[in-house]
Design a protein around this motif. Sequence first.
Motif, mmCIF file in Angstrom:
data_model
loop_
_atom_site.group_PDB
_atom_site.id
_atom_site.type_symbol
_atom_site.label_atom_id
_atom_site.label_comp_id
_atom_site.label_asym_id
_atom_site.label_seq_id
_atom_site.Cartn_x
_atom_site.Cartn_y
_atom_site.Cartn_z
ATOM 1 N N UNK A 218 0.817 -1.212 0.000
ATOM 2 C CA UNK A 218 0.000 0.000 0.000
ATOM 3 C C UNK A 218 0.853 1.266 0.000
ATOM 4 N N UNK A 219 1.983 1.235 0.719
ATOM 5 C CA UNK A 219 2.744 2.482 0.810
ATOM 6 C C UNK A 219 3.326 2.877 -0.542
ATOM 7 N N UNK A 221 1.710 2.225 -3.409
ATOM 8 C CA UNK A 221 0.542 2.745 -4.101
ATOM 9 C C UNK A 221 0.223 4.164 -3.630
ATOM 10 N N UNK A 222 0.349 4.356 -2.323
ATOM 11 C CA UNK A 222 0.061 5.684 -1.775
ATOM 12 C C UNK A 222 1.077 6.701 -2.298
ATOM 13 N N UNK A 223 2.339 6.269 -2.376
ATOM 14 C CA UNK A 223 3.363 7.166 -2.926
ATOM 15 C C UNK A 223 3.013 7.526 -4.367
ATOM 16 N N UNK A 224 2.511 6.553 -5.115
ATOM 17 C CA UNK A 224 2.104 6.838 -6.493
ATOM 18 C C UNK A 224 0.912 7.787 -6.504
ATOM 19 N N UNK A 225 -0.021 7.557 -5.574
ATOM 20 C CA UNK A 225 -1.191 8.434 -5.506
ATOM 21 C C UNK A 225 -0.789 9.850 -5.101
ATOM 22 N N UNK A 226 0.376 9.981 -4.458
ATOM 23 C CA UNK A 226 0.876 11.314 -4.109
ATOM 24 C C UNK A 226 1.571 11.969 -5.292
ATOM 25 N N UNK A 227 1.772 11.199 -6.356
ATOM 26 C CA UNK A 227 2.447 11.746 -7.522
ATOM 27 C C UNK A 227 3.962 11.694 -7.427
ATOM 28 N N UNK A 228 4.489 10.801 -6.587
ATOM 29 C CA UNK A 228 5.942 10.660 -6.493
ATOM 30 C C UNK A 228 6.451 9.998 -7.770
ATOM 31 N N UNK A 229 7.572 10.485 -8.274
ATOM 32 C CA UNK A 229 8.133 9.948 -9.511
ATOM 33 C C UNK A 229 8.579 8.501 -9.309
ATOM 34 N N UNK A 232 12.034 7.846 -7.737
ATOM 35 C CA UNK A 232 12.125 8.096 -6.307
ATOM 36 C C UNK A 232 11.410 6.992 -5.532
ATOM 37 N N UNK A 236 13.692 5.379 -2.770
ATOM 38 C CA UNK A 236 13.399 5.652 -1.363
ATOM 39 C C UNK A 236 12.433 4.634 -0.769
ATOM 40 N N UNK A 237 11.367 4.343 -1.491
ATOM 41 C CA UNK A 237 10.320 3.526 -0.881
ATOM 42 C C UNK A 237 10.609 2.035 -0.989
#
Lengths: 325, 329
Positions: A218-219, A221-229, A232, A236-237
Amino acid sequence: MALFVLQRLLQSIAVLFAVSIAIFLAVYSVGNPADLLVPPDATQAERAAMIARLGLDRPVWAQYLTFLGNALQGDLGTSFVHGRPALSLILSRMPATFELVFWALAIASAIGIPIGLWIGLNDGTRTARAAMTGSILGYSIPSFWKGMVLILIFAVWLQWLPAAGRGETVSLLGIPLSFLTLDGLRHMTLPVVNLAIPNIALMIRLTAAGAAEAVHQDYVRFARAKGVRPKRIVRRHVLRNILIPIVTVLGVEFGSLIAFSTITETVFAWPGMGRLLITSIYQLDRPVVVAYVMLVTFIFVAVNLLVDFTYAALDPRVKLVENMG
Amino acid sequence: MTDNSPVLDMRGLRTVFHDAAGAWPAVDGIDLTVHRGEVLGLVGESGSGKSVAGFSILGLIDPPGEITDGQVTFRGQDLRRLDEEGLRRLRGAELAMIFQDPLTTLNPVLTIGEQMVEAITEHADVAPAEARRRAAESLEKVGITSPRARLDQYPHEFSGGMRQRVAIATALLNNPALIIADEPTTALDVTIQGQIIAEMQRLQAESGAALIWISHDLGVVAELADRIAVMYAGRIVETGSTDEVLDRPRHPYTKGLLESVPGDAPPGQGLRQVPGAAPPLSARPVGCPFHPRCDRATEICRREEPARDADPSGRSWLCHHPLDDGAAA
């Protein structure tokens, strides 16, 4: 924290103590070194004198207590064969092994982790599955055979690289190192590659499995939903989360390669600790074998402690807490 | 863009999941419209396709899933024509999402601060100190005390409810025009649930963002939503203003959902429920997908899919035998 360190130190001492008893008994039961050390033409009196000088006439527990007493003062005995203190004999061979292992693992990480990441991120594609299957070969091929094939191809047929020895070394802070000279590098290449191959495969599989799991978390997916490239997200994740098993395995591999790169060192006539161990066992050079095992145990204990500390640095959920149980 | 043009206008969205046997539609041609400042409740059982619909808006559908049809117009822009980078620029900026399980949403090995700051710096050239200031401000807005110190902490140092607040604060960072909340209170204690709902209501009213609240809980949606869309088997079987849908459901499924809200059952009596379970993707019945569970089903329901019916107020439903207006008041 201080208590944690203290507890781990006490555990380490207990481990060293237990290992010392086991190895002493094991070595004692393998054979009588006097049979190999005393010249065949020696008289009975000469033989008895030699046995007495080496302390081999005393009962095993007495020999052990002497060993323990000396060991506590930092003396792990003197080699029957070389007449030098066993520990300094082993330590003199250590840089050669250390160098081999360091570069093998550095290469394994540098190649294996990126490839593993790629496979993990492209999980399920044909190429990824092929690479994953291929990596099984990497650590299934026996080291001695692979070493001989490397020699056959690169030293015998192509004659690009030397097959044996350390080559020219340069002393850095009193430690002889091969990788600083061209000749040394050429000598190192084949044994380093031989040691690196199974570890590349190991790193690939470990990283790929971790990454394939992490990208579905999920984290991520959430990073993607935040628009993180995507870059990154991977760096990072994903990578931060899978570094923990990677560091553990690297630690364990480092310890076991230092201790047991015996086969590679034998095939490539690399003057490291592993070869010393093999010859010492053949010659029933008890003090060297015992000292070797003690040193290896010490290295394992130290590396594990280091891995624990790295955990705490990598994973905020890990606290170094003393075990009350 | 005039004020009454919708923030999001979705037409005929279809999202399928592929497996060896074929492509199964999790979302089967749905229309949704949300205006500025409006709260739309998207309600349905597990497997009705409501979460997939939410993720489809953001384009966050991974293989074996695929969006095959439909138009998703967000502030006049067709999202389905955007490439991945174009979508990325919108996600977390104008279009934010909050997930169901706050325990797994945040990366366990990165600080809250890093995870919030990146949501800003990945979209705009903002100095780290400024981004941190904004992150702390956002944490304060969702009711987290000493936000500056909290930024340096890791997710495990927060409770579940607090983590969901962090996720909400993160979603709000860039003042999104639309927030999609995918069952954000389902994983929380009831008391925390109420707090988070109140918080969301306040923040949404303050910011004027449109909100799609996905939930299986009609009770929660009734509190929040201006309009409700009820999903069943990948379709919106009934939609309309919250009051009308709750007071006068036209679709038997909606009525069944309403009757199974525990608060309305007389004490001592067994809870009413919709019999049976939502059909799995691969075994949707022919005709009206609800017919096996419907006490009004007749021959036509087993044969033909119902067509959409609507009344002048903008309500619409998918049923051969809709309940009479005012029948369940």
